[in-house]
Design a protein around this motif. Sequence first.
Motif, PDB file in Angstrom:
ATOM      1  N   LEU A  96       0.807  -1.215   0.000  1.00 32.79           N
ATOM      2  CA  LEU A  96       0.000   0.000   0.000  1.00 32.79           C
ATOM      3  C   LEU A  96       0.844   1.271   0.000  1.00 32.79           C
ATOM      4  O   LEU A  96       0.350   2.345  -0.311  1.00 32.79           O
ATOM      5  CB  LEU A  96      -0.954   0.004   1.201  1.00 32.79           C
ATOM      6  CG  LEU A  96      -1.956  -1.149   1.250  1.00 32.79           C
ATOM      7  CD1 LEU A  96      -2.798  -1.068   2.515  1.00 32.79           C
ATOM      8  CD2 LEU A  96      -2.844  -1.153   0.010  1.00 32.79           C
ATOM      9  N   GLY A  97       2.108   1.142   0.379  1.00 34.96           N
ATOM     10  CA  GLY A  97       3.031   2.266   0.309  1.00 34.96           C
ATOM     11  C   GLY A  97       2.594   3.478   1.107  1.00 34.96           C
ATOM     12  O   GLY A  97       2.081   3.373   2.223  1.00 34.96           O
ATOM     13  N   GLU A  98       2.754   4.637   0.513  1.00 35.49           N
ATOM     14  CA  GLU A  98       2.480   5.896   1.206  1.00 35.49           C
ATOM     15  C   GLU A  98       0.990   6.202   1.309  1.00 35.49           C
ATOM     16  O   GLU A  98       0.599   7.162   1.978  1.00 35.49           O
ATOM     17  CB  GLU A  98       3.188   7.051   0.487  1.00 35.49           C
ATOM     18  CG  GLU A  98       4.703   6.940   0.491  1.00 35.49           C
ATOM     19  CD  GLU A  98       5.271   6.847   1.902  1.00 35.49           C
ATOM     20  OE1 GLU A  98       4.802   7.615   2.771  1.00 35.49           O
ATOM     21  OE2 GLU A  98       6.158   6.006   2.127  1.00 35.49           O
ATOM     22  N   ALA A  99       0.162   5.394   0.661  1.00 35.92           N
ATOM     23  CA  ALA A  99      -1.283   5.657   0.710  1.00 35.92           C
ATOM     24  C   ALA A  99      -1.849   5.471   2.114  1.00 35.92           C
ATOM     25  O   ALA A  99      -2.876   6.051   2.450  1.00 35.92           O
ATOM     26  CB  ALA A  99      -2.016   4.740  -0.272  1.00 35.92           C
ATOM     27  N   VAL A 100      -1.185   4.649   2.918  1.00 39.22           N
ATOM     28  CA  VAL A 100      -1.681   4.346   4.256  1.00 39.22           C
ATOM     29  C   VAL A 100      -0.528   4.405   5.251  1.00 39.22           C
ATOM     30  O   VAL A 100       0.546   3.838   5.005  1.00 39.22           O
ATOM     31  CB  VAL A 100      -2.337   2.939   4.303  1.00 39.22           C
ATOM     32  CG1 VAL A 100      -2.789   2.605   5.721  1.00 39.22           C
ATOM     33  CG2 VAL A 100      -3.516   2.868   3.345  1.00 39.22           C
ATOM     34  N   ALA A 101      -0.742   5.093   6.371  1.00 34.95           N
ATOM     35  CA  ALA A 101       0.232   5.088   7.468  1.00 34.95           C
ATOM     36  C   ALA A 101      -0.031   3.868   8.344  1.00 34.95           C
ATOM     37  O   ALA A 101      -1.188   3.491   8.559  1.00 34.95           O
ATOM     38  CB  ALA A 101       0.101   6.364   8.295  1.00 34.95           C
ATOM     39  N   ILE A 102       1.040   3.246   8.827  1.00 35.38           N
ATOM     40  CA  ILE A 102       0.898   2.051   9.653  1.00 35.38           C
ATOM     41  C   ILE A 102       1.685   2.234  10.943  1.00 35.38           C
ATOM     42  O   ILE A 102       2.874   2.558  10.914  1.00 35.38           O
ATOM     43  CB  ILE A 102       1.375   0.793   8.903  1.00 35.38           C
ATOM     44  CG1 ILE A 102       0.510   0.560   7.663  1.00 35.38           C
ATOM     45  CG2 ILE A 102       1.326  -0.430   9.824  1.00 35.38           C
ATOM     46  CD1 ILE A 102       0.946  -0.587   6.809  1.00 35.38           C
ATOM     47  N   GLU A 103       0.998   2.008  12.053  1.00 34.37           N
ATOM     48  CA  GLU A 103       1.638   2.077  13.367  1.00 34.37           C
ATOM     49  C   GLU A 103       1.376   0.766  14.093  1.00 34.37           C
ATOM     50  O   GLU A 103       0.232   0.295  14.171  1.00 34.37           O
ATOM     51  CB  GLU A 103       1.083   3.241  14.183  1.00 34.37           C
ATOM     52  CG  GLU A 103       1.779   3.414  15.539  1.00 34.37           C
ATOM     53  CD  GLU A 103       1.394   4.702  16.248  1.00 34.37           C
ATOM     54  OE1 GLU A 103       1.866   4.922  17.389  1.00 34.37           O
ATOM     55  OE2 GLU A 103       0.618   5.501  15.671  1.00 34.37           O
ATOM     56  N   LEU A 104       2.436   0.165  14.597  1.00 33.66           N
ATOM     57  CA  LEU A 104       2.319  -1.088  15.335  1.00 33.66           C
ATOM     58  C   LEU A 104       2.605  -0.834  16.810  1.00 33.66           C
ATOM     59  O   LEU A 104       3.636  -0.264  17.154  1.00 33.66           O
ATOM     60  CB  LEU A 104       3.272  -2.140  14.763  1.00 33.66           C
ATOM     61  CG  LEU A 104       3.165  -3.545  15.364  1.00 33.66           C
ATOM     62  CD1 LEU A 104       3.430  -4.608  14.298  1.00 33.66           C
ATOM     63  CD2 LEU A 104       4.125  -3.752  16.543  1.00 33.66           C
ATOM     64  N   VAL A 105       1.682  -1.261  17.656  1.00 32.71           N
ATOM     65  CA  VAL A 105       1.813  -1.093  19.097  1.00 32.71           C
ATOM     66  C   VAL A 105       2.105  -2.451  19.717  1.00 32.71           C
ATOM     67  O   VAL A 105       1.348  -3.412  19.532  1.00 32.71           O
ATOM     68  CB  VAL A 105       0.521  -0.511  19.712  1.00 32.71           C
ATOM     69  CG1 VAL A 105       0.656  -0.399  21.230  1.00 32.71           C
ATOM     70  CG2 VAL A 105       0.199   0.835  19.085  1.00 32.71           C
ATOM     71  N   GLU A 106       3.215  -2.554  20.426  1.00 37.04           N
ATOM     72  CA  GLU A 106       3.549  -3.795  21.111  1.00 37.04           C
ATOM     73  C   GLU A 106       4.335  -3.475  22.370  1.00 37.04           C
ATOM     74  O   GLU A 106       4.858  -2.369  22.538  1.00 37.04           O
ATOM     75  CB  GLU A 106       4.363  -4.730  20.211  1.00 37.04           C
ATOM     76  CG  GLU A 106       5.754  -4.241  19.885  1.00 37.04           C
ATOM     77  CD  GLU A 106       6.605  -5.270  19.143  1.00 37.04           C
ATOM     78  OE1 GLU A 106       6.247  -6.461  19.153  1.00 37.04           O
ATOM     79  OE2 GLU A 106       7.638  -4.877  18.566  1.00 37.04           O
ATOM     80  N   SER A 107       4.415  -4.465  23.245  1.00 35.86           N
ATOM     81  CA  SER A 107       5.194  -4.306  24.466  1.00 35.86           C
ATOM     82  C   SER A 107       6.145  -5.472  24.612  1.00 35.86           C
ATOM     83  O   SER A 107       5.758  -6.635  24.446  1.00 35.86           O
ATOM     84  CB  SER A 107       4.275  -4.250  25.694  1.00 35.86           C
ATOM     85  OG  SER A 107       5.043  -4.255  26.888  1.00 35.86           O
ATOM     86  N   GLU A 108       7.393  -5.154  24.904  1.00 37.14           N
ATOM     87  CA  GLU A 108       8.392  -6.201  25.091  1.00 37.14           C
ATOM     88  C   GLU A 108       8.139  -7.008  26.361  1.00 37.14           C
ATOM     89  O   GLU A 108       8.726  -8.075  26.542  1.00 37.14           O
ATOM     90  CB  GLU A 108       9.791  -5.591  25.123  1.00 37.14           C
ATOM     91  CG  GLU A 108      10.213  -4.995  23.777  1.00 37.14           C
ATOM     92  CD  GLU A 108      11.628  -4.449  23.792  1.00 37.14           C
ATOM     93  OE1 GLU A 108      12.241  -4.438  24.877  1.00 37.14           O
ATOM     94  OE2 GLU A 108      12.114  -4.034  22.722  1.00 37.14           O
ATOM     95  N   THR A 109       7.245  -6.524  27.223  1.00 36.87           N
ATOM     96  CA  THR A 109       6.927  -7.266  28.448  1.00 36.87           C
ATOM     97  C   THR A 109       5.957  -8.404  28.190  1.00 36.87           C
ATOM     98  O   THR A 109       5.751  -9.262  29.039  1.00 36.87           O
ATOM     99  CB  THR A 109       6.320  -6.336  29.514  1.00 36.87           C
ATOM    100  OG1 THR A 109       5.075  -5.807  29.035  1.00 36.87           O
ATOM    101  CG2 THR A 109       7.260  -5.190  29.827  1.00 36.87           C
ATOM    102  N   ILE A 110       5.328  -8.411  27.010  1.00 37.13           N
ATOM    103  CA  ILE A 110       4.384  -9.470  26.654  1.00 37.13           C
ATOM    104  C   ILE A 110       5.082 -10.447  25.720  1.00 37.13           C
ATOM    105  O   ILE A 110       5.546 -10.065  24.646  1.00 37.13           O
ATOM    106  CB  ILE A 110       3.124  -8.904  25.976  1.00 37.13           C
ATOM    107  CG1 ILE A 110       2.387  -7.967  26.935  1.00 37.13           C
ATOM    108  CG2 ILE A 110       2.199 -10.034  25.532  1.00 37.13           C
ATOM    109  CD1 ILE A 110       1.181  -7.299  26.326  1.00 37.13           C
TER     110      ILE A 110
END
Length: 500
Positions: free
Chosen positions: A30-44
Amino acid sequence: MLHSQPIRKVVILGGGTAGWISAALLKKLLGEAVAIELVESETIGTVGVGEATIPPIQVLNSVLGINEAEFLRETKATIKLAIRFENWKQQGHQYYHSFGAIGKSMAFCHFHHLLKRAGGLDDESQLWQYDLNYLCAEAGKFAKIKSKDPIIDMPYAYHFDAGLYAQYLRKFSEKLGVVRTEGLVEQVVQCQQSGSVQALVLKSGQKVTGDLFIDCSGFKGLLIQDTLRTGYEDWSHWLQCDSALAVPTERHEKTAPYTRSIAHSAGWQWRIPLQHRNGNGLVYSSSHYSQQEAADILMSNIDTKPLADPKLIRFQTGRRYQQWHKNVIAVGLASGFLEPLESTSIHLIQSAVVRLVHLFPHQGITTDIVDEYNKQSKVEFEQIRDFLILHYHVTERTDSQFWRDMRAMEIPDSLRHKIALFQENGRLFRDQNDLFLENSWLQVMVGQGIIPKDYHPTANSMSLEYIEETLKKIKAIKADPVSKLPSHDEFLAHYCKLGK
């Protein structure tokens, strides 16, 4: 219209294999058409036992533009040609489900009908003599065969360290522009009118907003279940194993190019060879084994030194009733669970993301898009479910209550129909979009002990002498490359040095 706004930002909750495959593939396509943010925690932590794959993963890596030699090196991967099933039909018996094409089919006549007419299918072990993947797996050989003749094509997949694969994809995704945010979710903010998810509030106080949310939070299903309450279809009456113990061990001196699946009295054990270690585990029914009994069985059936204590995983086989609901799509364990008997876990992640790409709601989420996604997901899960049930139900084992229950249980009509067609005269029909081709159903049915009573009449269009001579030639063609190939370990040592 469920969500009338254009999809400008996708938020992925959870990392691991599911999260980072989702991030990498969506951003790449999808390239620049969509922004992607991934939320994760190293404690999990992640489950991290899905180390065996099937050939479609090559398509995923190819689309991403991943260099295969680098991938093998970075993930400590090995080649997988097949799965060897031990003790499934009966104690001491074994057969292979390979990725190769057995023999060579004629127009309107699958190869196994010719073999049946010549008497070779009645001795089930003969079937695999016409399979190059099997021959190379048994010999411990592998190399990429450069030939335009499909009869010696040798499809393959990988064994790899799922944790290293996720790390590899994280670096890949971040280079593409995926934003990773560290943190634990404290609150899920929903629209008061529609119920759609609007934002994730982290314990740090940070607020992560988005238009479309992908739930990769594992079995918990923080968005798809805890927030949206989609419900779960339980298949444990068919697939009764509900627990697994996993333990890494030191690698073998020689690395087998196949996965081992070893049936026990109430479940089965996997052995997966990697470059730096072995993956081992026992999938079992807690109604038949206590955790201690399962641990004793696992630890007494490993043949290299353990590198950690066994890790317990509890699960319920089945699927979310709606894997896409409102503006949330569940991917990976959040969407459902099918035990890794046929190494489909990572493929289901890949398939879910590809399906989303095909149906991506660029100008807004509509009911038609969501319904089509859920329909395709449901069919895919059910087809794989039936294939797994086949392994358990069609068995000659009566040595434990577990196996007696498996033999006696009612099975889905869709599977009963497939078995009946094959028993009658070897008919095999692939359902539309079924992950498993006719060749896969053939190997497992014959391996589990189903031998067709008859063959298709088109096999009578050739003389028996011609068929026997054809079988002899095919067997020789299949066997010819084996002696010329390097060992699996020699291939890995040479190939992993490439692409630096």
